[in-house]
Design an enzyme around this catalytic site. Sequence first.
Site, PDB file in Angstrom:
ATOM      1  N   LYS A  70      -2.591  -1.844  -7.111  1.00 51.50           N
ATOM      2  CA  LYS A  70      -3.134  -0.721  -7.903  1.00 51.50           C
ATOM      3  C   LYS A  70      -2.288  -0.469  -9.161  1.00 51.50           C
ATOM      4  CE  LYS A  70      -2.914   1.893  -4.263  1.00 51.50           C
ATOM      5  NZ  LYS A  70      -2.580   0.840  -3.263  1.00 51.50           N
ATOM      6  N   GLU A  75       1.470   6.805  -9.732  1.00 49.09           N
ATOM      7  CA  GLU A  75       1.669   7.527  -8.465  1.00 49.09           C
ATOM      8  C   GLU A  75       3.156   7.864  -8.288  1.00 49.09           C
ATOM      9  OE1 GLU A  75       1.056   5.180  -4.844  1.00 49.09           O
ATOM     10  OE2 GLU A  75      -0.328   6.749  -4.222  1.00 49.09           O
ATOM     11  N   GLN A 129       1.994  13.942   4.273  1.00 50.97           N
ATOM     12  CA  GLN A 129       0.672  14.093   3.646  1.00 50.97           C
ATOM     13  C   GLN A 129       0.561  15.409   2.857  1.00 50.97           C
ATOM     14  OE1 GLN A 129       0.001  10.415   4.617  1.00 50.97           O
ATOM     15  NE2 GLN A 129      -1.240  11.577   3.208  1.00 50.97           N
ATOM     16  N   ARG A 145      -4.891   6.454  -6.906  1.00 49.76           N
ATOM     17  CA  ARG A 145      -5.306   7.268  -5.756  1.00 49.76           C
ATOM     18  C   ARG A 145      -5.645   8.690  -6.199  1.00 49.76           C
ATOM     19  NH1 ARG A 145      -4.989   4.425  -1.317  1.00 49.76           N
ATOM     20  NH2 ARG A 145      -3.264   2.999  -0.923  1.00 49.76           N
ATOM     21  N   PHE A 152      -4.359 -11.846  -9.586  1.00 50.00           N
ATOM     22  CA  PHE A 152      -4.660 -11.352 -10.939  1.00 50.00           C
ATOM     23  C   PHE A 152      -3.415 -10.950 -11.721  1.00 50.00           C
ATOM     24  CE2 PHE A 152      -4.149  -6.789 -10.303  1.00 50.00           C
ATOM     25  CZ  PHE A 152      -4.401  -6.618  -8.943  1.00 50.00           C
ATOM     26  N   TYR A 158       7.880   6.583   7.908  1.00 47.87           N
ATOM     27  CA  TYR A 158       7.728   5.275   8.568  1.00 47.87           C
ATOM     28  C   TYR A 158       8.588   5.173   9.823  1.00 47.87           C
ATOM     29  CZ  TYR A 158       4.682   2.995   5.156  1.00 47.87           C
ATOM     30  OH  TYR A 158       3.603   2.638   4.387  1.00 47.87           O
ATOM     31  N   ASN A 171      -5.978  -0.727  -0.558  1.00 47.15           N
ATOM     32  CA  ASN A 171      -4.943  -0.764   0.481  1.00 47.15           C
ATOM     33  C   ASN A 171      -3.520  -0.793  -0.110  1.00 47.15           C
ATOM     34  OD1 ASN A 171      -3.940  -0.878   3.084  1.00 47.15           O
ATOM     35  ND2 ASN A 171      -5.322  -2.510   3.713  1.00 47.15           N
ATOM     36  N   ILE A 172      -2.552  -0.532   0.734  1.00 49.39           N
ATOM     37  CA  ILE A 172      -1.140  -0.600   0.329  1.00 49.39           C
ATOM     38  C   ILE A 172      -0.861  -2.003  -0.220  1.00 49.39           C
ATOM     39  CG2 ILE A 172       1.255  -0.473   1.141  1.00 49.39           C
ATOM     40  CD1 ILE A 172       0.364   1.318   3.395  1.00 49.39           C
TER      41      ILE A 172
HETATM   42  P1  TTP Z   1       0.244   3.196  -2.090  1.00 55.48           P
HETATM   43  O1  TTP Z   1      -0.386   4.437  -2.581  1.00 55.48           O
HETATM   44  O2  TTP Z   1      -0.681   2.229  -1.432  1.00 55.48           O
HETATM   45  O3  TTP Z   1       0.997   2.539  -3.326  1.00 55.48           O
HETATM   46  P2  TTP Z   1       1.453   1.034  -3.523  1.00 55.48           P
HETATM   47  O4  TTP Z   1       2.667   1.081  -4.402  1.00 55.48           O
HETATM   48  O5  TTP Z   1       1.584   0.351  -2.196  1.00 55.48           O
HETATM   49  O6  TTP Z   1       0.201   0.455  -4.278  1.00 55.48           O
HETATM   50  P3  TTP Z   1       0.021  -0.898  -5.084  1.00 55.48           P
HETATM   51  O7  TTP Z   1       0.977  -1.910  -4.569  1.00 55.48           O
HETATM   52  O8  TTP Z   1      -1.416  -1.247  -4.800  1.00 55.48           O
HETATM   53  O9  TTP Z   1       0.273  -0.562  -6.503  1.00 55.48           O
HETATM   54  O10 TTP Z   1       1.394   3.590  -1.075  1.00 55.48           O
HETATM   55  C1  TTP Z   1       2.761   3.781  -1.362  1.00 55.48           C
HETATM   56  C2  TTP Z   1       3.485   3.961  -0.030  1.00 55.48           C
HETATM   57  O11 TTP Z   1       3.271   5.262   0.503  1.00 55.48           O
HETATM   58  C3  TTP Z   1       2.995   3.000   1.048  1.00 55.48           C
HETATM   59  O12 TTP Z   1       4.100   2.632   1.850  1.00 55.48           O
HETATM   60  C4  TTP Z   1       2.034   3.812   1.860  1.00 55.48           C
HETATM   61  C5  TTP Z   1       2.582   5.197   1.775  1.00 55.48           C
HETATM   62  N1  TTP Z   1       1.576   6.266   1.776  1.00 55.48           N
HETATM   63  C6  TTP Z   1       1.298   6.987   2.927  1.00 55.48           C
HETATM   64  O13 TTP Z   1       1.850   6.713   3.985  1.00 55.48           O
HETATM   65  N2  TTP Z   1       0.416   8.038   2.848  1.00 55.48           N
HETATM   66  C7  TTP Z   1      -0.213   8.356   1.679  1.00 55.48           C
HETATM   67  O14 TTP Z   1      -1.006   9.312   1.640  1.00 55.48           O
HETATM   68  C8  TTP Z   1       0.055   7.576   0.518  1.00 55.48           C
HETATM   69  C9  TTP Z   1      -0.638   7.891  -0.768  1.00 55.48           C
HETATM   70  C10 TTP Z   1       0.949   6.548   0.609  1.00 55.48           C
END
Ligand code: TTP
Length: 259
Positions: free
Chosen positions: A33, A52, A94, A126, A240, A83, A28-29
């Site tokens: 990760k 990413e 996307q 991802r 962690f 958003y 999840n967000i």
């Molecule tokens: P995440 O890919 O979940 O990256 P993160 O930085 O939140 O992960 P982590 O903290 O676990 O390292 O998403 C990054 C942002 O982009 C988040 O606001 C969700 C958004 N997003 C989408 O809306 N659609 C998508 O396909 C992806 C990959 C992210």
Amino acid sequence: AVNKSGKHTWDPAQDAPARIKRVSIEGNIAVGKSTFGRLLQSACPDWEVMTEPVSMWQNIGTGSSKDPHGPPQTVSNLLQMMYQDPQRWSYTFQTYACMSRVKTQLQPPPAHLLASEGSPVQVYERSVYSDRYIFALNMFELGCIGPTEWAIYQDWHSLLVEEFGHRLELEGIIYLRAPPETCLQRLRQRGRAEEEGVKLDYLETLHLQHERWLLEKSTEVHFDKLRQVPVLQLDASVEFQRDPLVQQRLISEVKNFFS
Ligand code: TTP
């Protein structure tokens, strides 16, 4: 391929040497990760983590900077636009996110992995698969991607996966699993401006999408091979980021799983 000196080399027309495993970290967000990717990178010299490109989605150059008489170069923050107005921008977001993933997943492995005598692993945060089966599907189910957009998305996504075939395949998935409440807490702590309006129910729907894809092996997943990819589920509800003992335990679970 192996050159005259016996070293492995990369031929872009070919697959990566079969002994380089490709693994994605899903979850999840804000589950952690990137943090986990950094841990893996420092604990395993033979592992290369590809980060990413969130900053790319926040800074899209528009207008032409080459033409002195053209419009001035401006920057769009597509993450923020998505958003703020998901109905208008989810499909575009996307499309762009998936394209940046295809580029990342098609990149040649770095030289040190090609030269490694051990068991090298290339890790992605991802994948093209979570783009479709987590985010795009979710936005379609929430009504932010319309039926026509969804049909077009699935059409070109399947084409890409079929065309690039084994170069996009994964040999394993690490699923960082935590309650949506924990993810929301971590999301608030990191304070990414675009995510200010993210609510618990959005993280709950994304959590269910992960469970459907990775644990229940949903029939929504159209690629047979993907349904057979081994999934390592890790309990990411524990803190962690700062606890070295928890880190060691998680890392050894990963090493055992992929050895
Ligand atoms: P995440 O890919 O979940 O990256 P993160 O930085 O939140 O992960 P982590 O903290 O676990 O390292 O998403 C990054 C942002 O982009 C988040 O606001 C969700 C958004 N997003 C989408 O809306 N659609 C998508 O396909 C992806 C990959 C992210």
